[in-house]
Design a protein around this motif. Structure first.
Motif, mmCIF file in Angstrom:
data_model
loop_
_atom_site.group_PDB
_atom_site.id
_atom_site.type_symbol
_atom_site.label_atom_id
_atom_site.label_comp_id
_atom_site.label_asym_id
_atom_site.label_seq_id
_atom_site.Cartn_x
_atom_site.Cartn_y
_atom_site.Cartn_z
ATOM 1 N N PRO A 121 -2.237 -35.534 -33.475
ATOM 2 C CA PRO A 121 -2.000 -34.699 -32.303
ATOM 3 C C PRO A 121 -3.292 -34.576 -31.487
ATOM 4 C CG PRO A 121 -1.010 -33.684 -34.232
ATOM 5 C CD PRO A 121 -1.829 -34.861 -34.726
ATOM 6 N N LYS A 124 -3.170 -38.051 -27.223
ATOM 7 C CA LYS A 124 -2.435 -38.401 -25.998
ATOM 8 C C LYS A 124 -1.450 -39.537 -26.252
ATOM 9 C CE LYS A 124 -3.382 -39.195 -21.022
ATOM 10 N NZ LYS A 124 -3.709 -37.905 -20.374
ATOM 11 N N ASP A 128 2.138 -36.298 -29.647
ATOM 12 C CA ASP A 128 1.872 -34.974 -29.066
ATOM 13 C C ASP A 128 3.152 -34.251 -28.635
ATOM 14 O OD1 ASP A 128 -0.794 -35.301 -29.464
ATOM 15 O OD2 ASP A 128 -1.253 -35.873 -27.414
ATOM 16 N N GLY A 159 4.931 -30.222 -25.100
ATOM 17 C CA GLY A 159 3.941 -31.131 -25.679
ATOM 18 C C GLY A 159 3.630 -32.290 -24.743
ATOM 19 N N THR A 163 -0.175 -33.247 -22.520
ATOM 20 C CA THR A 163 -0.995 -34.459 -22.670
ATOM 21 C C THR A 163 -1.794 -34.762 -21.402
ATOM 22 O OG1 THR A 163 0.776 -35.957 -21.910
ATOM 23 C CG2 THR A 163 0.615 -35.558 -24.293
#
Ligand code: ADP
Ligand code: MG
Ligand code: MG
Length: 204
Positions: A121, A124, A128, A159, A163
Motif C-alpha cells: 500500500p 500507487k 491501494d 483508495g 493515489t
C-alpha cells in the motif's frame, strides 16, 4: 454469491470497463503507456465470450475461469495481476458462498496480487484500492453481502482517489519518479470500477 451472481458481476465489470475505457487509457497515458483501458476491455470482452460457452454450477468455477481467461488474453501488467486476483478468489470459494467466505476469498485474491507484483500500500498501484476494499468488505460482512459490497466499493473509490499525490514505486509509472505524482493510478481506478460493479449487482 452463486454462479449467476458471479456471472452478473463479471458482465457488469465488462460493461463498466467498456464505458470507462477512454478514461482509464487517459490516466495510463499520463503516467504509463496509455493502454490500460484497451487491455481491460480486451480481457473482459474475452471473459464474456469464454463464460458464454462455459457451464458452471458455482461462483468459484465462474471466477476461476474469469481469472485464467484474463491471464491468457491481457498482455500488460494488469492481465496477470487481475487474473491472479480472480483465480485465487475463485479457487478459494466453497460451494456455498456467504459474505464471510467471499471476504476470505477477496483476501486470498489480494495476497495473490501482492505475491506476484510485490506492491505494498502506498506504491500507487491497484493494491491501494484493493487493500481498503478487502478490509471494508470483511468488516461489513456480518451485515450481509450487499452491505459489504457497498462498503468495499466506497473504500476502493477512496483508495483510488488517494493515489493521486503519491509517487509510483511499482509498474511503468515508477519510471517517471517524482513526475508520477499528481495523477490518479489507472489500476487503482479500475479496481474501484470492479467493486462498484459488485455493489451494483449485489443490490439488484
Ligand atoms: P502495463 O503497465 O503493462 O501497460 P496496464 O496499463 O494494463 O499494464 O496496467 C497498469 C496498472 O497496473 C497500474 O496502474 C498499476 O495499478 C498496476 N500495476 C503495475 N505494476 C504493478 C505491481 N507490481 N503490483 C500491483 N499493481 C501493479
Ligand atoms: Mg499501460
Ligand atoms: Mg502496456
Amino acid at each position: 454469491m452463486d454462479a449467476d451472481l458471479a456471472r452478473a458481476w463479471v458482465a457488469a465489470v465488462a460493461t463498466s470497463v467498456t464505458e470507462h475505457a477512454a478514461e482509464l487509457t487517459d490516466l495510463d497515458a499520463a503516467i504509463g503507456d496509455g493502454d490500460h483501458g484497451v487491455n481491460l476491455r480486451r480481457g473482459f470482452d474475452a471473459v464474456v465470450v469464454a463464460l458464454a460457452g462455459f457451464e458452471a454450477d458455482t461462483a468459484g468455477a465462474v471466477l476461476t475461469k474469469t481469472g485464467t481467461t484474463l491471464v491468457s488474453k491481457v498482455g500488460g501488467a494488469s492481465g496477470p495481476l487481475y487474473g491472479s486476483l480472480f483465480r485465487a478468489l475463485g479457487k478459494s470459494l466453497p460451494g456455498e458462498v456467504d459474505a464471510v467466505a467471499f471476504g476470505d476469498g477477496l483476501r486470498a485474491g489480494l495476497d495473490a496480487i501482492v505475491r506476484l507484483g510485490k506492491a505494498a500500500p502506498g506504491d500507487k498501484t491497484m493494491v491501494d484500492a484493493l487493500t481498503p476494499a478487502v478490509d471494508a468488505f470483511a468488516a461489513a460482512a456480518p451485515a450481509g453481502f450487499a452491505a459489504a459490497a457497498r462498503a468495499a466499493s466506497a473504500a476502493a473509490a477512496e483508495g483510488a482517489t488517494a493515489t493521486t499525490p503519491l509517487q509510483a514505486r511499482k509498474g511503468r509509472a515508477s519510471y517517471l519518479g517524482e513526475r508520477s505524482a499528481g495523477h490518479q493510478d489507472p489500476g487503482a481506478t479500475s479496481t474501484a470500477l470492479v467493486f462498484a460493479a459488485l455493489a451494483a449487482v449485489a443490490d439488484a
